[in-house]
Scaffold this active site. Sequence first.
Site, mmCIF file in Angstrom:
data_model
loop_
_atom_site.group_PDB
_atom_site.id
_atom_site.type_symbol
_atom_site.label_atom_id
_atom_site.label_comp_id
_atom_site.label_asym_id
_atom_site.label_seq_id
_atom_site.Cartn_x
_atom_site.Cartn_y
_atom_site.Cartn_z
ATOM 1 N N GLY A 1 9.501 -6.562 8.323
ATOM 2 C CA GLY A 1 9.776 -7.532 9.370
ATOM 3 C C GLY A 1 9.544 -6.969 10.755
ATOM 4 C CB CYS B 1 3.159 -6.732 -2.653
ATOM 5 S SG CYS B 1 1.358 -6.652 -2.614
ATOM 6 C CG ASP C 1 -2.927 -2.259 -3.278
ATOM 7 O OD1 ASP C 1 -3.972 -1.964 -3.863
ATOM 8 O OD2 ASP C 1 -2.759 -2.102 -2.055
ATOM 9 N NE ARG C 2 3.572 -2.888 -3.495
ATOM 10 C CZ ARG C 2 4.343 -2.550 -2.458
ATOM 11 N NH1 ARG C 2 5.543 -2.031 -2.687
ATOM 12 N NH2 ARG C 2 3.948 -2.735 -1.221
ATOM 13 N NE ARG D 1 -5.123 0.409 -2.362
ATOM 14 C CZ ARG D 1 -5.161 0.235 -1.045
ATOM 15 N NH1 ARG D 1 -5.897 1.039 -0.289
ATOM 16 N NH2 ARG D 1 -4.465 -0.730 -0.474
#
Length: 847
Positions: free
Chosen positions: A329, A439, A444-445, A485
């Site tokens: 945030g 995410c 990614d996640r 990555r």
Amino acid sequence: MAAPRPRSTRSTSLRDSDKLEGTACWDALEWTKIEPVTSSVSHANLDLLLDAERIVVEGYGVVLVNTDEAGTLIVTNFRILFLSEGTRNIIALGTIPLAAIEKLNKMAVKIQSTPRQTDKNPSRRLLQVIGKDMRIVVFGFRPKTKQRRAVYDALVKCATPARIWDIYAFSSGPPKCVNTNPKVRLLNEYFRLLGKSSSSATMDMIEEGSFTLSNELWRISDINSTYTMCQSYPFALIVPECIIDQELLQASSFRARYRLPVISWCHSGTGAVLARSSQPLVGLMMNMRSNADEKLVASLCTQLAGGKMSRRKLYIADARPRKNALANGAMGGGSESSSNYFQSEIVFFGIDNIHAMRESFARLRDYLDTHGTTSSDGMSSFLRHGGWTWGGGNLSSMSASVSTLGDSGWLIHVQSILAGSAWIAAQIALESASVLVHCSDGWDRTTQLVALANLLLDPYYRTFAGFQALVEKDWLAFGHPFSDRVGMPTLSGSGDISFELCRQSSTGSFPSSPMRQSSGSLAPQASGSSHAQNNYSPIFLQWVDCVSQLMRMYPFAFEFSSAFLVDFLDCVLSCRFGNFLCNSEKERQQCGVAEACGCLWAYLADLRSSAGSSHVHYNLFYDPLKHNGPLLPPAAALAPTLWPQFHLRWACPTEAQTGELEAQCRDMAIKFSELKKAKELAEKKVKETMIAMESQTAELRKEKQLRSKAVNVASRASKESEAINRAVQSLGCKVQFSSSGDCTVDVEGNTTESPLKMSASKRVSDGSIQYDEKSDFSVSVTVMDDVVSSNPIGRVCEALCPLRTGDGGCRWPDAGCAQLGSQFVGLKANFDAFDRLSIYDSYFQSE
């Protein structure tokens, strides 16, 4: 890229006459020997090279410290090749693609010696290669030959290309086989999800923009066809039917990187969906809202019940830990509030970020290298040499070493991803709820959870074709940054990963593993750089690891085997093909990857086609009917283990062969297939033999019919002959037949007359009697005489024939007649006629 020119007339290779004979080892090398060299490159190894692969530098007498084996090290523009000195075969442990190298370390280790021999024993020159595929290898070079420097410089230059076009995938040329465009394959998968499988996507459809099909709830939008809304999203998106494109644009501005909520998978029966996005930009105070975003998310919960629209439960799955979501945030991000999204529930999965995954992977790799049988420092593991190195016999040290695996945290991360994916699949399959996953950036996640949940929900994704569609949809099309990555150059510049160019010297005795150092920390960054700027992370590798865990739990549910996953992952890490280059669909289109590079999917398909269903990529135990629905593993079954075929193949190659049972079953399947083919061939021959026998039987039956008919004809002829004989004898004549067909007729009561010669004849044009074709058999008796008035046959016929009339006519009903008054007297006998003669008594006059 041209091979580097030698700096002098001396080269880094040894003379051919000085190459080691047989299987050599470290102690067999003469470390003090300095070799004069030439600049020539051996051409004996060219047959080992791939298309467009060329040799950059060679080193002879190099030792692979892991296995204490000497050989030849060759650096090409694609990989490191290590050939055994004795057999000249490729040693798999020492052969690694350049793109799969994570770090390089130059080290020097001095040999333990007495004080007087210190100057005579120079330090050994070592090169440590740390791979992204769980391997750590160390090469030893001869001192004072400058071989290590030449190899190291070539690796740095070739393994870290400055531009994406310098990658081997572009130099290897375009794909040799025809393959469809990735956009076409993505649209075909969208059509399948919307129940429009009858439609087939084409490039013309994409160019014309006519691919926007829809059903009752969802539609395909072309709002991002030019990637102006979101550069990391695909050109086509599945969105709710009730949301117009203008509202999609407004909703995208409320999500990080404009990655708005879109549909990844939808249930064809219940209408529940699995959607994905990035984090909402709610701000530090968590009070920012977007009407367009809330309307879009609410439309994901729409369902049709009895022809009326109703609402279903919505779960918003945040893959991050709650504290990380709150911390975001401060940068404008954050998470949703359930009060702003109707009938929704927020769930946090607590999965760590890419940096935690990278460090965990490095610790796992160090653990396996330290305690494996092919340790990179040349030492024995705790179980080598009869177990004498088991911590000096200290049980506590043995337990401490084993606990290092848990300290790596890798299996815990894998379990978190498995549990989150199983939870998502259960809410959709059992509760018919919709789930929105995100995410931070949503690539990614988020991709790990969404792709794994898709695999659990849809049996199609557990086939070869479905697995390809899943990877291309959720990983490639939705913008997982593979270049960042994996650590390869991007379209805008070089990759983020850099090699660790450190030099370590040790005066310790070898092999006390002085050169072992942790591979957990990545290369030292430039001054002012932060740890977060390194974006290399094994996210995709971790997802494939999760797939292998599911295959272990459900061995009958997947068409492909664990060997397929290993080969697939190796191809991705090697960057040999273009499918996984760049960070997004847009970048791959700009680079022309589909046209310029080979296709990984076509390569794997060719491998499978070479051996058919007996190929190692096929799962012998696959039963599509056994698991034709969603896989919903309970929490107790989600405890992961090391993936032997991948994690242990370099550190513990013998123990990695957990698939021996499968290999034996495969051999049995191959033998069964061979026997089946032999059986089919034998059945084919039997069928051909049966057809031939049936044909011969038909011919034999035909011959029997002809024989029976001939016998019947002969029998009838015999009867007719006997009837004729009786008829002639009834006229007062005796008939004797000879074997030549002639007959002799004796007339009773006139012994002075010589016997008459009679023969069978046909009626010809001169008036002689011919065989009547309407009768089955006929015989004519002809008497040759010049004087008609003195013919005894005529007198007998005139006196005895009961059929003659007063005017000389003949009333014989069905046969020929006996004619007088000429030089011939003919008498024709008919079997049926004579039968009727015996029946019709009125034809015979009483005496």
